[in-house]
Motif scaffolding. Structure first.
Motif, PDB file in Angstrom:
ATOM      1  N   GLN A  59       0.820  -1.212   0.000  1.00 14.22           N
ATOM      2  CA  GLN A  59       0.000   0.000   0.000  1.00 14.22           C
ATOM      3  C   GLN A  59       0.855   1.265   0.000  1.00 14.22           C
ATOM      4  OE1 GLN A  59      -2.837  -0.974  -0.826  1.00 14.22           O
ATOM      5  NE2 GLN A  59      -4.156  -1.364   0.920  1.00 14.22           N
ATOM      6  N   ARG A 108      -7.426  16.004 -10.819  1.00 15.45           N
ATOM      7  CA  ARG A 108      -7.327  16.788  -9.604  1.00 15.45           C
ATOM      8  C   ARG A 108      -6.025  16.395  -8.928  1.00 15.45           C
ATOM      9  NH1 ARG A 108     -12.266  15.235  -6.215  1.00 15.45           N
ATOM     10  NH2 ARG A 108     -10.988  13.362  -6.350  1.00 15.45           N
ATOM     11  N   ASP A 111      -5.828  13.407  -6.738  1.00 20.41           N
ATOM     12  CA  ASP A 111      -5.865  12.091  -7.372  1.00 20.41           C
ATOM     13  C   ASP A 111      -4.529  11.368  -7.269  1.00 20.41           C
ATOM     14  OD1 ASP A 111      -8.443  12.511  -8.072  1.00 20.41           O
ATOM     15  OD2 ASP A 111      -8.068  12.943 -10.177  1.00 20.41           O
ATOM     16  N   TYR A 112      -3.456  12.122  -7.349  1.00 21.19           N
ATOM     17  CA  TYR A 112      -2.140  11.491  -7.289  1.00 21.19           C
ATOM     18  C   TYR A 112      -1.973  10.691  -6.002  1.00 21.19           C
ATOM     19  CZ  TYR A 112      -0.200  13.844 -11.377  1.00 21.19           C
ATOM     20  OH  TYR A 112       0.062  14.259 -12.656  1.00 21.19           O
ATOM     21  N   ASP A 114      -4.759   9.801  -4.073  1.00 17.19           N
ATOM     22  CA  ASP A 114      -5.910   8.910  -3.977  1.00 17.19           C
ATOM     23  C   ASP A 114      -5.758   7.646  -4.805  1.00 17.19           C
ATOM     24  OD1 ASP A 114      -7.593  10.021  -2.168  1.00 17.19           O
ATOM     25  OD2 ASP A 114      -8.818  11.124  -3.613  1.00 17.19           O
ATOM     26  N   ASP A 115      -5.086   7.758  -5.924  1.00 13.20           N
ATOM     27  CA  ASP A 115      -5.031   6.590  -6.799  1.00 13.20           C
ATOM     28  C   ASP A 115      -3.729   5.815  -6.644  1.00 13.20           C
ATOM     29  OD1 ASP A 115      -3.070   7.917  -8.213  1.00 13.20           O
ATOM     30  OD2 ASP A 115      -4.363   8.444  -9.890  1.00 13.20           O
ATOM     31  N   ALA A 116      -3.021   6.084  -5.548  1.00 16.63           N
ATOM     32  CA  ALA A 116      -1.825   5.307  -5.217  1.00 16.63           C
ATOM     33  C   ALA A 116      -0.686   5.510  -6.209  1.00 16.63           C
ATOM     34  CB  ALA A 116      -2.172   3.823  -5.095  1.00 16.63           C
ATOM     35  N   PRO A 140      -7.663  12.891   3.548  1.00 19.21           N
ATOM     36  CA  PRO A 140      -7.070  12.067   4.599  1.00 19.21           C
ATOM     37  C   PRO A 140      -5.544  12.039   4.506  1.00 19.21           C
ATOM     38  CG  PRO A 140      -8.370  10.731   3.035  1.00 19.21           C
ATOM     39  CD  PRO A 140      -8.571  12.161   2.672  1.00 19.21           C
ATOM     40  N   GLN A 141      -5.018  12.314   3.318  1.00 11.94           N
ATOM     41  CA  GLN A 141      -3.563  12.273   3.139  1.00 11.94           C
ATOM     42  C   GLN A 141      -2.903  13.630   3.362  1.00 11.94           C
ATOM     43  OE1 GLN A 141      -5.788  11.866   0.652  1.00 11.94           O
ATOM     44  NE2 GLN A 141      -5.552   9.885  -0.357  1.00 11.94           N
TER      45      GLN A 141
ATOM     46  N   MET B   1     -11.613   7.845   7.110  1.00 15.74           N
ATOM     47  CA  MET B   1     -12.241   7.591   5.813  1.00 15.74           C
ATOM     48  C   MET B   1     -11.306   6.824   4.887  1.00 15.74           C
ATOM     49  SD  MET B   1     -13.145  10.419   2.923  1.00 15.74           S
ATOM     50  CE  MET B   1     -12.372   9.963   1.359  1.00 15.74           C
ATOM     51  N   THR B   3     -10.296   4.994   1.427  1.00 18.92           N
ATOM     52  CA  THR B   3     -10.680   5.227   0.032  1.00 18.92           C
ATOM     53  C   THR B   3     -11.405   3.984  -0.451  1.00 18.92           C
ATOM     54  OG1 THR B   3      -8.724   4.265  -0.982  1.00 18.92           O
ATOM     55  CG2 THR B   3      -8.560   6.540  -0.229  1.00 18.92           C
ATOM     56  N   ARG B  48     -11.752   6.169  -6.645  1.00 20.65           N
ATOM     57  CA  ARG B  48     -10.600   6.438  -7.506  1.00 20.65           C
ATOM     58  C   ARG B  48      -9.939   5.110  -7.792  1.00 20.65           C
ATOM     59  NH1 ARG B  48     -10.508  10.908 -10.110  1.00 20.65           N
ATOM     60  NH2 ARG B  48     -12.554  11.469  -9.299  1.00 20.65           N
ATOM     61  N   ILE B  49      -9.565   4.899  -9.022  1.00 16.21           N
ATOM     62  CA  ILE B  49      -8.882   3.661  -9.341  1.00 16.21           C
ATOM     63  C   ILE B  49      -7.572   3.591  -8.568  1.00 16.21           C
ATOM     64  CG2 ILE B  49      -7.526   4.527 -11.287  1.00 16.21           C
ATOM     65  CD1 ILE B  49      -8.136   1.860 -12.666  1.00 16.21           C
ATOM     66  N   ASN B  50      -7.201   2.406  -8.167  1.00 19.75           N
ATOM     67  CA  ASN B  50      -5.899   2.201  -7.542  1.00 19.75           C
ATOM     68  C   ASN B  50      -4.917   1.772  -8.636  1.00 19.75           C
ATOM     69  OD1 ASN B  50      -3.676   0.676  -6.448  1.00 19.75           O
ATOM     70  ND2 ASN B  50      -4.699   0.861  -4.470  1.00 19.75           N
ATOM     71  N   ARG B  51      -3.991   2.679  -8.905  1.00 19.11           N
ATOM     72  CA  ARG B  51      -3.096   2.407 -10.040  1.00 19.11           C
ATOM     73  C   ARG B  51      -2.111   1.288  -9.782  1.00 19.11           C
ATOM     74  NH1 ARG B  51      -2.472   7.275 -14.013  1.00 19.11           N
ATOM     75  NH2 ARG B  51      -4.301   8.460 -13.351  1.00 19.11           N
ATOM     76  N   ALA B  52      -1.740   1.131  -8.538  1.00 17.51           N
ATOM     77  CA  ALA B  52      -0.808   0.037  -8.235  1.00 17.51           C
ATOM     78  C   ALA B  52      -1.455  -1.285  -8.630  1.00 17.51           C
ATOM     79  CB  ALA B  52      -0.438   0.042  -6.756  1.00 17.51           C
TER      80      ALA B  52
END
Lengths: 344, 344
Positions: A59, A108, A111-112, A114-116, A140-141, B1, B3, B48-52
């Motif tokens: 993660q 946005r 997103d960087y 949020d989307d890992a 949250p981040q 929260m 994701t 949001r998609i998880n890119r990993a």
DNA sequence: CTGAAAGCGCTTACAG
DNA sequence: CTGAAAGCGCTTACAG
């Protein structure tokens, strides 16, 4: 030739994948002989860890986004070098984006995270839209976001910056000691946090020294060469010309001097000019530019260090106050003692 | 929260995760009503998609590494802007590293491809060690490596570059038309592919025009300001001084002019000087610099485009020849017609 | 048009 | 000190 996986290594070393994984990430915990067998197997198979898999499992993206206002501004290069140097030590990669490009692509910023794609963010742009800042702060981040060079007033993100106020004070004091009493300030862009900080400190220092400051001696600019050129025209047109100009950036100072030179005004003979930043070019400029030096490598390294501490140990309480790095006066040939001819 | 994941969206939309995935990546294939329900669920959950995860599953990193010789060189900024612009359109991220930093961190360049950090590589450094180039060429991912600006002679990687030879020819011809016959060339660093290409074309063009070229008129440099300064000293010391100097970079030209100016040699009155690249600063320099313009934004965009074609369609046969982008002469004030006084 | 299921390549809590 | 097993969050061939 397919690239080999942990499975392949495990098969060759005749151990489980768990053991291979441990050997690689935490060698102390396995036996000497296992360590040898696994190392050998890694060599034989040419194994490389697959980061996408590790990222998903842990993660963590193992990378950090650096957001610039503008990729094409050479001011940021050394800062990136400093960030990158520290990140790569810790096995992290550096992702780069510009505010404009993020906006244009319809993404946005959050997103960087949020989307890992990134574990944290170093933002070098204090001019983000308020709604973007709000969104970041509410995320949250938010704890893994940090500003460098510029910052957002009122937001609670940690930041790294140089002693902007001190820089302005030192500038005035340098010019004062050279005998100058009529000192102008060529500012950065309206609304920019550095512009306001430097101008504010300049005004206060002028007042503290009981120096007159005519309204027209605060010349609006925007950090660029061309704003410097415009300002030179304004200076030439003044009835009561300042004998020295403190510019909010080196690029401003260079543009200012360039335009004066086209008009046969000599620096520093006719007017002393100094900049802020001490970019590489300052030393090579004609005349070599007196400036306030920021250690951009250190700014980058410090920013990366502070951010990585927060990423690696999110539960520790980190000081949220800004790291303020020292500036220093670099005296070169664009400033000189006031001479009688300038004051007629 | 926390994701939310595809699972969460599926639950809310009352469909399977497969359907959610399809809706997102290939909306045409699902029914209208499903599309609506899923979109709604995405909104509700803030998915949001998880890119990993996607990267692991698709075996794509969705990012590209750009390798620079040096992060601190402003020449590259606009090229990065061009690369980044194209990549982000396709949903790809840009990873940046410098040759030195990769070396210092003990990594191998090919690791970026091997460990699934990047799908391809744009290399802006033609001076990679031969063993590194060999390793890259031998790698299974060699097809996803491309050079830009610089390249490696003898290696078969595709590349994007400007018309370096044409640039040198145009430079000589510009100076020739101004009446200059004694023309020097201030070169880039020994061993650099651009240095050799430009010098070679310069020498040929001089010969084609039947112009004398004394050995000392080829002045060794290295693209930097300070090399330009050194060269100016050499020029001053010459018995038979060239009346014009074609520099292999704008930085060289600026250093050259700066040092001359310190010695009261006037440009272009005493000697005409021109650069190569047309960096932002060229226009602001004193005097504004005549130069050979490369479109760096276009170089970056073209490089990204060519690379992405190879990444997206690896099976198509792509032309491996270099893309050569046009250069153009930008005439400013650092070059002028030869006058009698210069030829005494 | 949709779902159940497998699997990308790792790491890690659990058990021994 | 080591292994079996679960699972990170997706995508996609297969079947219906």
């Amino acid at each position: 030739m397919k690239t080999s996986t942990l499975q392949d290594v495990a098969r060759v070393a005749k151990v489980s994948t768990a053991t291979v994984s441990r050997t690689l990430s935490n060698p102390d915990v396995v036996s000497e002989s296992t360590r040898r067998r696994v190392s050998e197997a890694v060599k034989v198979t040419g194994y490389r860890i697959n980061r996408a898999a590790r990222n998903l499992r842990t993660q963590r993206a193992h990378s950090v986004l650096v957001l610039l206002p503008n990729l094409a501004n050479p001011f940021f290069a050394t800062i990136l070098e400093g960030i990158s140097r520290h990140l790569s030590q810790l096995g992290y990669s550096m992702l780069i984006a510009s505010t404009k490009q993020v906006h244009d692509s319809g993404e946005r910023l959050i997103d960087y995270l949020d989307d890992a794609r990134a574990d944290g963010m170093i933002i070098l742009d204090g001019g983000l839209a308020p709604e973007v800042v709000e969104m970041l702060a509410a995320a949250p981040q938010a704890k893994r976001i940090l500003f460098a060079c510029e910052w957002v007033d009122g937001a609670s993100f940690p930041s790294v910056r140089c002693q902007n106020r001190q820089g302005a004070r030192v500038a005035v004091s340098h010019l004062y000691e050279l005998g100058h009493r009529k000192i102008a300030h060529l500012t950065g862009p309206e609304g920019n946090v550095l512009m306001h900080t430097r101008m504010d400190a300049f005004v206060l220092e002028m007042a503290a020294r009981d120096l007159e400051l005519k309204p027209e001696w605060i010349i609006p600019g925007d950090f660029s060469l061309s704003a410097g050129c415009h300002a030179a025209k304004a200076w030439v047109a003044m009835q009561d010309r300042p004998t020295a100009v403190f510019c909010a950036s080196d690029q401003l100072a260079m543009g200012f001097i360039a335009e004066l030179s086209r008009r046969d005004v000599k620096v520093p003979d006719d007017v002393s000019v100094m900049g802020f930043d001490d970019i590489e070019l300052a030393e090579q400029f004609i005349p070599p530019l007196t400036s306030i030096r920021q250690d951009r490598l250190l700014i980058g390294e410090t920013a990366a260090k502070m951010l990585m501490e927060r990423i690696v140990s999110p539960d520790v309480e980190h000081s949220s106050s800004a790291a303020v790095l020292p500036v220093s006066l670099v005296t070169r040939e664009s400033t000189a003692p006031l001479v009688a001819a300038q004051t007629e």
